[in-house]
Design a protein around this motif. Sequence first.
Motif, PDB file in Angstrom:
ATOM      1  N   ILE A 105       4.241 -16.378 -26.363  1.00 19.70           N
ATOM      2  CA  ILE A 105       3.085 -17.271 -26.249  1.00 19.70           C
ATOM      3  C   ILE A 105       1.772 -16.493 -26.287  1.00 19.70           C
ATOM      4  CG2 ILE A 105       1.876 -18.799 -24.633  1.00 19.70           C
ATOM      5  CD1 ILE A 105       4.550 -19.891 -23.786  1.00 19.70           C
ATOM      6  N   ALA A 106       1.782 -15.273 -25.769  1.00 20.42           N
ATOM      7  CA  ALA A 106       0.564 -14.471 -25.687  1.00 20.42           C
ATOM      8  C   ALA A 106       0.779 -13.127 -26.378  1.00 20.42           C
ATOM      9  CB  ALA A 106       0.169 -14.266 -24.228  1.00 20.42           C
ATOM     10  N   LYS A 107      -0.326 -12.506 -26.738  1.00 18.58           N
ATOM     11  CA  LYS A 107      -0.312 -11.199 -27.403  1.00 18.58           C
ATOM     12  C   LYS A 107      -0.797 -10.157 -26.405  1.00 18.58           C
ATOM     13  CE  LYS A 107      -2.481  -9.179 -31.577  1.00 18.58           C
ATOM     14  NZ  LYS A 107      -1.929  -7.916 -31.465  1.00 18.58           N
ATOM     15  N   CYS A 108      -0.105  -9.029 -26.364  1.00 21.16           N
ATOM     16  CA  CYS A 108      -0.521  -7.943 -25.480  1.00 21.16           C
ATOM     17  C   CYS A 108      -1.787  -7.298 -26.029  1.00 21.16           C
ATOM     18  CB  CYS A 108       0.593  -6.907 -25.349  1.00 21.16           C
ATOM     19  SG  CYS A 108       0.177  -5.589 -24.178  1.00 21.16           S
ATOM     20  N   LEU A 148      -7.010 -16.828 -22.620  1.00 18.66           N
ATOM     21  CA  LEU A 148      -7.241 -17.729 -23.739  1.00 18.66           C
ATOM     22  C   LEU A 148      -7.232 -16.981 -25.061  1.00 18.66           C
ATOM     23  CD1 LEU A 148      -7.720 -20.631 -24.581  1.00 18.66           C
ATOM     24  CD2 LEU A 148     -10.158 -20.209 -24.376  1.00 18.66           C
ATOM     25  N   ALA A 149      -7.855 -15.824 -25.114  1.00 18.27           N
ATOM     26  CA  ALA A 149      -7.903 -15.034 -26.354  1.00 18.27           C
ATOM     27  C   ALA A 149      -6.537 -14.479 -26.721  1.00 18.27           C
ATOM     28  CB  ALA A 149      -8.914 -13.901 -26.214  1.00 18.27           C
ATOM     29  N   SER A 150      -5.663 -14.303 -25.741  1.00 17.77           N
ATOM     30  CA  SER A 150      -4.361 -13.704 -26.019  1.00 17.77           C
ATOM     31  C   SER A 150      -3.305 -14.720 -26.450  1.00 17.77           C
ATOM     32  CB  SER A 150      -3.862 -12.938 -24.792  1.00 17.77           C
ATOM     33  OG  SER A 150      -3.505 -13.848 -23.768  1.00 17.77           O
ATOM     34  N   ILE A 151      -3.567 -16.007 -26.255  1.00 16.46           N
ATOM     35  CA  ILE A 151      -2.583 -17.034 -26.602  1.00 16.46           C
ATOM     36  C   ILE A 151      -2.447 -17.111 -28.114  1.00 16.46           C
ATOM     37  CG2 ILE A 151      -2.058 -19.504 -26.540  1.00 16.46           C
ATOM     38  CD1 ILE A 151      -3.400 -19.622 -23.804  1.00 16.46           C
TER      39      ILE A 151
END
Length: 152
Positions: A105-108, A148-151
């Motif tokens: 769901i998210a980016k590291c 929010l930016a990582s989603i």
Amino acid sequence: MKELKITPISNGTAIDHIEAGMAMKVARILEIPDAEIRSTVSIAMYVKSKKMGFKDILKIEDRVLKKKEVNKISLISPNASIVIIKDQEVLEKYYVSLPKVIKGIAKCSNPNCITNRGEPVETEFQVTNGKEIRLRCLYCDKNVTDILASIV
């Protein structure tokens, strides 16, 4: 006198109790501005609420959310409720729940993390909920600061 602020939908999903001012962000993570949607989408922002003071509401005609989409919503609006509507009747209502672990769901944000090196590895984060929701990469231990930016 009861005042109708947003038009009812016949079939689809209503996302209620979104934190005030967050409906556009919820719409963005659901890819509503980008998806080829041919159904009605209604957004109401800063609606008076006895429970929350003010809240946002998002209604999407002819769409039922997938679990992954609900998990995304829980990260940015953990008190949201999901209402499934069929034939103008409430079929199901439930509140989102913050999972302990999220996958894909998210980016590291760590460029050296294995998940950002072209390896066939799905991202995985531990979710903690204190004053703010926090994500910690289970591969490199990096804390994500801008959820929010990582989603993805």
